[in-house]
Scaffold this active site. Structure first.
Site, short mmCIF file in Angstrom:
data_model
loop_
_atom_site.label_atom_id
_atom_site.label_comp_id
_atom_site.label_asym_id
_atom_site.label_seq_id
_atom_site.Cartn_x
_atom_site.Cartn_y
_atom_site.Cartn_z
N ASN A 186 -44.80 -16.74 -15.24
CA ASN A 186 -44.03 -16.29 -16.41
C ASN A 186 -42.88 -15.37 -16.01
OD1 ASN A 186 -43.35 -15.92 -19.08
ND2 ASN A 186 -45.11 -14.63 -19.58
N HIS A 206 -57.33 -13.82 -29.44
CA HIS A 206 -56.57 -12.57 -29.57
C HIS A 206 -56.38 -12.21 -31.04
CE1 HIS A 206 -54.22 -12.39 -25.53
NE2 HIS A 206 -55.43 -12.88 -25.34
N ARG A 234 -60.49 -10.38 -28.60
CA ARG A 234 -59.74 -9.27 -28.03
C ARG A 234 -59.01 -8.56 -29.16
NH1 ARG A 234 -54.52 -9.12 -23.89
NH2 ARG A 234 -53.30 -9.02 -25.80
N TYR A 246 -46.19 -4.40 -26.12
CA TYR A 246 -46.45 -5.75 -25.62
C TYR A 246 -47.95 -6.02 -25.77
CZ TYR A 246 -46.95 -9.75 -22.65
OH TYR A 246 -47.25 -11.01 -22.19
N ASP A 277 -57.40 -4.86 -23.98
CA ASP A 277 -56.52 -4.93 -22.80
C ASP A 277 -55.62 -3.70 -22.78
OD1 ASP A 277 -54.89 -5.62 -20.72
OD2 ASP A 277 -54.27 -7.57 -21.54
N HIS A 292 -53.51 -3.15 -20.26
CA HIS A 292 -52.29 -3.61 -19.61
C HIS A 292 -51.75 -2.62 -18.58
CE1 HIS A 292 -49.30 -6.82 -19.59
NE2 HIS A 292 -50.19 -7.45 -20.32
N GLU A 337 -59.98 -4.11 -20.20
CA GLU A 337 -59.21 -4.87 -19.20
C GLU A 337 -58.05 -4.06 -18.65
OE1 GLU A 337 -57.69 -8.51 -20.89
OE2 GLU A 337 -56.10 -8.58 -19.39
N GLU A 355 -55.62 -10.31 -13.61
CA GLU A 355 -54.69 -11.36 -14.02
C GLU A 355 -53.44 -11.39 -13.16
OE1 GLU A 355 -54.07 -10.19 -18.17
OE2 GLU A 355 -52.01 -9.64 -17.66
N ARG A 367 -60.50 -11.59 -13.29
CA ARG A 367 -59.66 -12.36 -14.21
C ARG A 367 -58.61 -13.22 -13.52
NH1 ARG A 367 -58.80 -12.33 -18.83
NH2 ARG A 367 -56.63 -11.64 -19.03
N ASP A 380 -48.74 -18.50 -21.52
CA ASP A 380 -47.75 -18.73 -20.46
C ASP A 380 -48.34 -19.48 -19.26
OD1 ASP A 380 -48.30 -15.51 -20.71
OD2 ASP A 380 -48.49 -16.16 -18.63
N GLU A 407 -60.48 -16.62 -21.42
CA GLU A 407 -59.48 -16.23 -22.42
C GLU A 407 -58.81 -17.48 -22.99
OE1 GLU A 407 -56.15 -14.04 -20.82
OE2 GLU A 407 -55.58 -13.27 -22.79
N TRP A 445 -46.76 -1.63 -17.52
CA TRP A 445 -46.92 -2.23 -18.85
C TRP A 445 -47.97 -3.31 -18.83
CZ3 TRP A 445 -46.00 -7.33 -20.11
CH2 TRP A 445 -45.35 -8.09 -19.12
O1 KDG Z 1 -47.34 -13.24 -18.38
C1 KDG Z 1 -48.04 -12.09 -18.66
C2 KDG Z 1 -49.10 -12.37 -19.70
O2 KDG Z 1 -49.83 -13.51 -19.38
C3 KDG Z 1 -50.07 -11.24 -19.84
O3 KDG Z 1 -49.37 -10.07 -20.07
C4 KDG Z 1 -51.03 -11.49 -20.97
O4 KDG Z 1 -52.23 -9.49 -20.49
C5 KDG Z 1 -52.25 -10.65 -20.85
C6 KDG Z 1 -53.54 -11.25 -21.18
O5 KDG Z 1 -54.55 -10.55 -20.99
O6 KDG Z 1 -53.57 -12.40 -21.58
MG MG Z 2 -54.21 -8.90 -19.83
#
Ligand code: KDG
Ligand code: MG
Length: 403
Positions: free
Chosen positions: A37, A122, A147, A159, A211, A213, A237, A263, A284, A317, A340, A403
């Protein structure tokens, strides 16, 4: 048998997807997802310029040898671009092997460990009430795990919290990165209220996840983990950035809230210390960003020794090709935890016909030989690539933040 040709396909039905197609001299083909992404064309260049020319003429059945040829052979190991390119080759080769065997991929991996693959959806909302409505919508659809992310008073845009339910988190027209402003203080004060409200409305049975992040320091993450203990999350997460794996040791000392991470990992070595110390509960990593089935299988096996379970990343993505392969993997892997799932839009599903299906919050793997996902190249061509960027995050004083 030889690889006769291979090529990349870039399509953008609302967001960009990169697919690698490998065709054998006997006409069997396989496809793999290479979508990274916001950096899609970097992987395309890596594949087109360096990988595809070296694949032609090789035996597509030698998956293991080709994996090491691309990993060790390149000298420059790891990194998301390299590992996404290798993953696409690997996924396409497993697709070919399973088609040649006449088996769905899960059979080739070792057969079913379970009938159904539990997913989490989500739920996001501008505020707690809007978020609870979204949780409710998921529960009505049969989801057993959700989530939960909500807006925080005083923070304009976060975000991972959609402006409207079901919308992507990054605007489709984000040619260059949007800028968000973050306040840890406001977030930490607010988030326990969200989970208190979820438990009060939905009771104890629903699995709830959150999450962070990567936005906290270890001691802040420890505070959050402790504050959320009464609401017994399925997982918390990415509570801290994971480059420094020891950070998780500090968080772990302070809380029994289960931890998930990975991730952005692209190698088993990103997770080795975390797993061997049992500092995490769920890994993940995705098939697409971590070297494909061949490498993630090793990672999952290592994790299994330490009672760490899988919880693969599955955002929109990543293309349906990654999701399809992941559902086969999840059906097989002994130490499965959860998958997920964010639904792809209708055009994406039309471009990538597939045989997996969602039933009452669980995925069921299909029975077609291979990973069960195809690509309609004519339709794909009618959605040309469009540069798109993920946002950046700054503190209120302007400092660039995680982020
Ligand atoms: O490309 C970044 C996203 O896939 C990510 O930020 C999404 O945090 C995410 C998640 O847990 O799906
Ligand atoms: Mg995530």
């Amino acid at each position: 048998m030889k690889i006769a040709h291979a090529y990349t396909i870039v399509t953008s039905p609302g967001r960009n997807f990169v697919t690698l197609k490998i065709v054998t001299d006997q006409g069997t083909y396989g496809i793999g997802d290479a979508t990274l992404n916001g950096r899609e064309m970097a992987v395309v260049a890596y594949l087109d310029e360096h990988v595809i020319p070296a694949l032609i003429g090789r035996d597509p059945q030698r998956i293991e040898d080709i994996w090491h040829y691309l990993y060790r052979g390149a000298y420059w190991r790891r990194g998301p671009v390299t590992m996404s390119a290798i993953a696409a080759v690997d996924m396409a080769l497993w697709d070919i092997k399973a088609k040649l065997a006449g088996m769905p991929l899960y059979q080739l991996l070792g057969g079913k460990s379970r009938e159904r693959v539990m997913v989490y959806g989500h739920a996001t909302g501008r505020d707690i009430e809007a978020c609870l409505d979204e949780v409710s919508r998921h529960v009505e659809q049969g989801y057993k795990a959700v989530r939960v992310q909500a807006g925080v008073p005083g923070i304009e845009s976060i975000y991972g919290v959609a402006k409207q339910a079901g919308e992507p988190y990054e605007p489709a027209d984000a040619d260059l990165p949007a800028e968000h402003v973050w306040s840890t203080h406001k977030y930490l004060n607010h988030i326990p209220n969200l989970f208190a409200a979820v438990r009060e409305r939905f009771g104890d049975d629903l699995h709830i996840l959150h999450d962070v992040h990567h936005r906290l320091t270890p001691i802040e993450a420890a505070r959050l983990g402790k504050a959320l203990e009464p609401y017994h999350l399925f997982w918390l997460e990415d509570c801290v950035p994971a480059e420094h794996q020891e950070s998780f040791g500090l968080v772990r000392q302070h809380t029994t809230t289960p931890l998930a991470v990975g991730e952005v990992f692209n190698s088993l070595f990103d997770a080795k210390v975390l797993i061997e110390n049992q500092w995490i509960d769920y890994i993940r990593a995705t098939l697409t960003h971590a070297g494909g089935i061949t490498h993630v299988r090793r990672l999952a096996d290592l994790a299994g020794l330490y009672q760490v379970r899988t919880g693969f990343h599955g955002p929109t993505d990543l293309s349906p090709v990654c999701l399809g392969a992941a559902i086969h993997f999840d059906t097989w892997v002994p130490n499965f935890g959860i998958q997920e799932y964010m639904p792809h839009n209708a055009q994406t599903n039309a471009i990538f016909p597939h045989d997996y299906r969602l039933e009452e919050g669980d995925f069921i793997a299909g029975e077609q030989p291979g990973h069960g996902v195809d690509i309609d190249e004519t339709l794909a061509a009618s959605f040309p690539y469009k540069r798109a960027s993920l946002p950046v995050n700054r503190l209120e004083d302007g400092t660039l933040w995680h982020w």
